[in-house]
Design a protein around this motif. Structure first.
Motif, mmCIF file in Angstrom:
data_model
loop_
_atom_site.group_PDB
_atom_site.id
_atom_site.type_symbol
_atom_site.label_atom_id
_atom_site.label_comp_id
_atom_site.label_asym_id
_atom_site.label_seq_id
_atom_site.Cartn_x
_atom_site.Cartn_y
_atom_site.Cartn_z
ATOM 1 N N ALA A 48 13.322 3.949 14.186
ATOM 2 C CA ALA A 48 12.801 2.828 13.395
ATOM 3 C C ALA A 48 13.809 2.470 12.311
ATOM 4 N N GLU A 49 14.709 3.423 12.015
ATOM 5 C CA GLU A 49 15.739 3.304 10.971
ATOM 6 C C GLU A 49 15.136 3.213 9.574
ATOM 7 N N MET A 50 14.166 4.083 9.355
ATOM 8 C CA MET A 50 13.629 4.266 8.008
ATOM 9 C C MET A 50 14.286 5.522 7.442
ATOM 10 N N CYS A 51 14.389 5.625 6.122
ATOM 11 C CA CYS A 51 15.052 6.796 5.550
ATOM 12 C C CYS A 51 14.135 8.017 5.611
ATOM 13 N N LYS A 52 14.725 9.155 5.930
ATOM 14 C CA LYS A 52 13.916 10.376 6.045
ATOM 15 C C LYS A 52 13.310 10.787 4.702
ATOM 16 N N TYR A 53 13.918 10.365 3.600
ATOM 17 C CA TYR A 53 13.328 10.741 2.308
ATOM 18 C C TYR A 53 11.980 10.063 2.094
ATOM 19 N N THR A 54 11.763 8.945 2.749
ATOM 20 C CA THR A 54 10.470 8.269 2.647
ATOM 21 C C THR A 54 9.426 8.985 3.491
ATOM 22 N N CYS A 55 9.875 9.546 4.600
ATOM 23 C CA CYS A 55 8.921 10.126 5.553
ATOM 24 C C CYS A 55 8.788 11.640 5.418
ATOM 25 N N PHE A 56 9.790 12.311 4.892
ATOM 26 C CA PHE A 56 9.788 13.772 4.946
ATOM 27 C C PHE A 56 9.775 14.470 3.600
ATOM 28 N N SER A 57 10.059 13.761 2.482
ATOM 29 C CA SER A 57 10.142 14.516 1.231
ATOM 30 C C SER A 57 8.762 15.040 0.871
ATOM 31 N N ALA A 58 7.753 14.203 0.900
ATOM 32 C CA ALA A 58 6.386 14.729 0.801
ATOM 33 C C ALA A 58 5.458 13.880 1.665
ATOM 34 N N PRO A 113 13.087 1.785 -2.595
ATOM 35 C CA PRO A 113 12.518 1.981 -3.929
ATOM 36 C C PRO A 113 12.870 3.347 -4.523
ATOM 37 N N ILE A 114 13.414 4.248 -3.708
ATOM 38 C CA ILE A 114 13.663 5.612 -4.194
ATOM 39 C C ILE A 114 14.974 5.691 -4.974
ATOM 40 N N ARG A 115 15.993 5.028 -4.485
ATOM 41 C CA ARG A 115 17.299 4.977 -5.149
ATOM 42 C C ARG A 115 17.854 6.373 -5.406
ATOM 43 N N CYS A 116 17.964 7.170 -4.355
ATOM 44 C CA CYS A 116 18.458 8.541 -4.556
ATOM 45 C C CYS A 116 19.967 8.578 -4.760
ATOM 46 N N GLY A 117 20.676 7.526 -4.363
ATOM 47 C CA GLY A 117 22.136 7.524 -4.492
ATOM 48 C C GLY A 117 22.559 7.475 -5.952
ATOM 49 N N LYS A 118 23.555 8.255 -6.305
ATOM 50 C CA LYS A 118 24.045 8.288 -7.689
ATOM 51 C C LYS A 118 25.546 8.024 -7.711
ATOM 52 N N VAL A 119 25.986 7.447 -8.803
ATOM 53 C CA VAL A 119 27.425 7.301 -9.021
ATOM 54 C C VAL A 119 27.781 8.239 -10.164
ATOM 55 N N SER A 120 28.868 8.986 -9.995
ATOM 56 C CA SER A 120 29.248 9.955 -11.031
ATOM 57 C C SER A 120 30.653 9.655 -11.541
ATOM 58 N N ARG A 121 30.930 10.181 -12.725
ATOM 59 C CA ARG A 121 32.254 9.963 -13.310
ATOM 60 C C ARG A 121 32.703 11.226 -14.049
ATOM 61 N N GLU A 167 0.835 -1.208 0.000
ATOM 62 C CA GLU A 167 0.000 0.000 0.000
ATOM 63 C C GLU A 167 0.874 1.265 0.000
ATOM 64 N N ILE A 168 1.990 1.193 0.713
ATOM 65 C CA ILE A 168 2.838 2.389 0.873
ATOM 66 C C ILE A 168 3.681 2.665 -0.376
ATOM 67 N N ILE A 169 4.185 1.625 -1.010
ATOM 68 C CA ILE A 169 5.123 1.850 -2.120
ATOM 69 C C ILE A 169 4.507 2.703 -3.242
ATOM 70 N N PRO A 170 3.260 2.469 -3.663
ATOM 71 C CA PRO A 170 2.686 3.381 -4.672
ATOM 72 C C PRO A 170 2.622 4.827 -4.198
ATOM 73 N N ILE A 218 4.809 6.267 -2.340
ATOM 74 C CA ILE A 218 6.167 6.808 -2.532
ATOM 75 C C ILE A 218 6.361 7.194 -4.001
ATOM 76 N N TYR A 219 5.864 6.339 -4.900
ATOM 77 C CA TYR A 219 6.007 6.634 -6.330
ATOM 78 C C TYR A 219 5.214 7.878 -6.733
ATOM 79 N N GLU A 220 4.100 8.114 -6.032
ATOM 80 C CA GLU A 220 3.273 9.286 -6.376
ATOM 81 C C GLU A 220 3.793 10.574 -5.755
ATOM 82 N N ASP A 221 4.701 10.445 -4.813
ATOM 83 C CA ASP A 221 5.283 11.608 -4.142
ATOM 84 C C ASP A 221 5.962 12.498 -5.190
ATOM 85 N N PRO A 222 5.634 13.813 -5.232
ATOM 86 C CA PRO A 222 6.241 14.668 -6.260
ATOM 87 C C PRO A 222 7.766 14.706 -6.198
#
Ligand code: SF4
Length: 631
Positions: free
Chosen positions: A506-516, A293-301, A225-228, A230-234
């Motif tokens: 709870a050790e959940m990522c803040k981007y899941t709880c605070f971005s929107a 599911p957010i995958r905010c981490g990026k690798v750069s070159r 129920e929660i994952i959609p 997160i996907y709908e979060d702007p």
């Protein structure tokens, strides 16, 4: 009977005697402190006596995961590492993603407590129930990437999870980070320095167990129920696509892109550093933390030029600003290389960039000259100077030794008025966003227990462009959606600080709880209830957060950090932004702080929580032990 969802054991390690013991996790303790940051402050308060030198063997390191670690709950594989901070002298903690938190749970542990100091460099190998103390003489001096590689090869397991320090931690730089998964940093408050002071190079862990939740079907249904949501979060496409660098555009548009040690809120040549440039020219792939599911981490070159061949994790928005615009630098290859260097040497990019930006302003004002800086020209925009100074800091070489203690101590050593340009709260350097254009964040920096900290409250609500009605509906004040307004922000910050403390536990990522706000307190209550088998509600969740925040406060008060330290550097309160959309803005801290204290039920003169609040939070025993005088 073992609590569902928890590992069930606390591992206690004595480095002096090279002995270990375990004790069973107590169910009442777990419900009161939840996990992660909550467990850590309770242990820290119990085991670290008042006045302990943060770099002495009497300080302890605590690493805890949370009840959701190791499950499929979104972005819940995090951990918190805590100790008394050598940077602030108060509560120290840093939270990180990666995979260590989940692996620790699979090994059966909720917390690892590390006492004493080894007489020689070692690393720990925790293999389920077995703990080995291994010599680290051959890796002492190695950077974090080599350390990762060598330990994995020695153990013969590429999938093992490791925490490690680099040379900065070994040289007890007061803002040294603990790194994991190569690019993930438990960066703030100098936890790497505490590991270094204990001659502890790394902790490798392997767990072969699994996590059993109390109501598996309901738990899985709730995840679905929660994952959609997160996907709908702007914020989802931005975090998932560009990653945190998307915040550069937001900060620039709002006039809060910190430039030249926060002298300005906009920078010339922004088109060189916008998030589009990062995404189109440097980002090569995503890198997610456990179960995210957010995958905010990026690798750069960087493909060519002076820094051609550099490939690294990030840089995150905070690192781009602190190593970049705060130092007057808008060149991505330089920033990416500097970020990689900090990761390898094990440095917090925020404090490192800030400390160098501080030195650059001192240089601009004539307080420092080349005679002081080992001949390095600390001029704005000088990328070579930035890189040279990062190395010097990590090894405490020459002038780097002055900067390695952070801006508060460095400014005192330099003298000649340097303190005016040392931007910190409670001794910790300030994060990226210029809070003159985000007043809730400004208040949050001032009141955070670990010093200038954007994550302690993370009141993103004021930045998301919500309509005033939503401000009224959620936080009782239309102005809470206006980043330039101070009205309504005390309650906004109070709420966010409490929620953030429980999310970190709870050790959940803040981007899941605070971005929107895809996961709200009531959702967290449901997740934890299904996982552990408790019947929690939103009220209990928020009370746990408030309890944790207040015990951190009591820890600080016991160390002499209180009312007068809840303040911002004068740059943010007395110097209006000179240009850009935020022109003329300051942080009205004097208007917000009394209201905030009233909401917190803290005494205005002393900053001590009042007895009513202590009783409501069930902190009577802890408060009595503090020796503080309440009202
Ligand atoms: S949102 Fe980013 S930082 Fe958070 S858990 Fe996911 S990948 Fe890690």
């Amino acid at each position: 009977m073992k609590l569902k969802a928890y590992g069930g054991k606390i591992l206690i390690i004595n480095l002096d005697k090279k002995k270990t013991t375990t004790k069973k996790l107590d169910a009442l303790f777990a419900r009161k402190w939840l996990g992660g940051r909550g467990f850590n402050i309770k242990f820290l308060y119990e085991y670290v006596p008042k006045g302990t030198n943060a770099l002495s063997p009497e300080n302890i390191i605590i690493i805890s995961n949370g009840p959701l670690d190791g499950t499929r709950a979104p972005s819940s594989g995090r951990f918190t590492i805590s100790a008394k901070s050598p940077l602030t002298g108060g509560v120290g903690y840093a939270n990180s993603g990666g995979h260590f938190g989940a692996e620790m749970k699979y090994a059966g542990y909720d917390s690892i407590l590390i006492f004493g100091r080894s007489n020689e460099p070692i690393y720990l190998f925790i293999d389920d129930d077995r703990v080995e103390f291994r010599s680290a003489k051959h890796i002492w001096g190695k950077d974090t990437r080599d350390t990762d590689h060598i330990i994995k090869e020695e153990i013969g397991d590429e999938d093992i999870q490791i925490l490690y320090i680099g040379p900065a931690g070994e040289h007890v730089v007061r803002y040294a980070a603990v790194m994991t998964s190569l690019y993930r940093a438990a960066a703030r408050t100098g936890m790497g320095a505490v590991m270094g002071s204990k001659n502890l190079k790394a902790i490798a862990i392997r767990g072969t167990g699994y996590v059993e939740v109390a109501m598996p079907e309901k738990f899985e249904e709730y995840i679905d129920e929660i994952i959609p949501r997160i996907y709908e979060d702007p914020a989802f496409p931005l975090l998932s696509g560009t990653g945190t660098p998307f915040l550069l555009d937001l900060a620039y548009k709002g006039g809060g892109l910190s430039t030249k040690n926060h002298q300005f809120g906009i920078i010339e040549n922004f088109d060189r550093i916008s998030s589009d440039v990062f995404a189109s020219k440097y980002k090569i792939r995503d890198k997610a933390c456990f179960a995210c599911p957010i995958r905010c981490g990026k690798v750069s070159r960087v493909s060519n030029g002076k820094f051609g061949g550099t490939k690294t994790g990030g840089p995150e928005y905070e690192s781009i600003v602190c190593l970049g615009t705060k130092c007057g630098i808008t060149d991505y290859p330089t920033i990416i290389y500097a970020n990689d260097l900090c990761n390898r040497l094990g440095l917090d990019t925020i404090s490192t960039g800030d400390t160098i930006a501080f030195a650059m302003e001192c240089y601009e004002k004539g307080i420092l000259t080349k005679d002081d800086t080992d001949g390095v020209e600390l001029t704005w925009g000088n990328g070579d100077a930035l890189i040279e100074m990062i190395r010097k800091i990590a090894y405490r070489d020459g002038f780097g030794d002055v900067l390695a203690d952070g801006v508060r101590i460095a400014s005192k050593r330099i003298g000649r008025g340097a303190e005016k340009y040392a931007l910190h709260v409670k001794g910790m350097e300030v994060p990226s966003y210029d809070v003159r254009t985000a007043k809730g964040f400004g208040l949050g920096w001032a009141t955070a227990t670990r010093g200038a900290d954007h994550l302690a409250a993370l009141p993103n609500f004021e930045l998301l462009g919500y309509p005033p009605e939503k401000g009224l509906e959620w936080f009782g004040n239309e102005k809470t959606v206006d980043p330039y307004a101070w009205e309504g922000k005390p309650y906004l910050v109070y709420w966010h600080e409490n929620f953030a403390a429980v999310v970190d536990s709870a050790e959940m990522c803040k981007y899941t709880c605070f971005s929107a706000y895809a996961v709200k307190p009531q959702d967290l209550a449901i997740f934890i209830s299904y996982a552990v088998g408790w019947d929690m509600d939103e009220k209990e969740i928020m009370l746990i957060g408030e309890r944790i925040f207040n015990l951190e406060r009591i820890f600080n008060l016991r160390e002499g950090i209180g009312r007068k330290h809840d303040a911002l550097p004068k740059r943010f309160t007395d110097e209006p932004l000179p240009s850009g959309p935020g022109k003329g803005q300051i942080v009205e801290i004097d208007k917000m702080l009394p209201e905030y204290y009233r909401i917190r039920c803290w005494d205005w003169e002393t900053g001590i929580p009042k007895y009513d609040k202590i009783n409501e939070l069930g902190l009577e025993k802890e408060f009595k032990k503090s020796g503080l005088k309440g009202r």
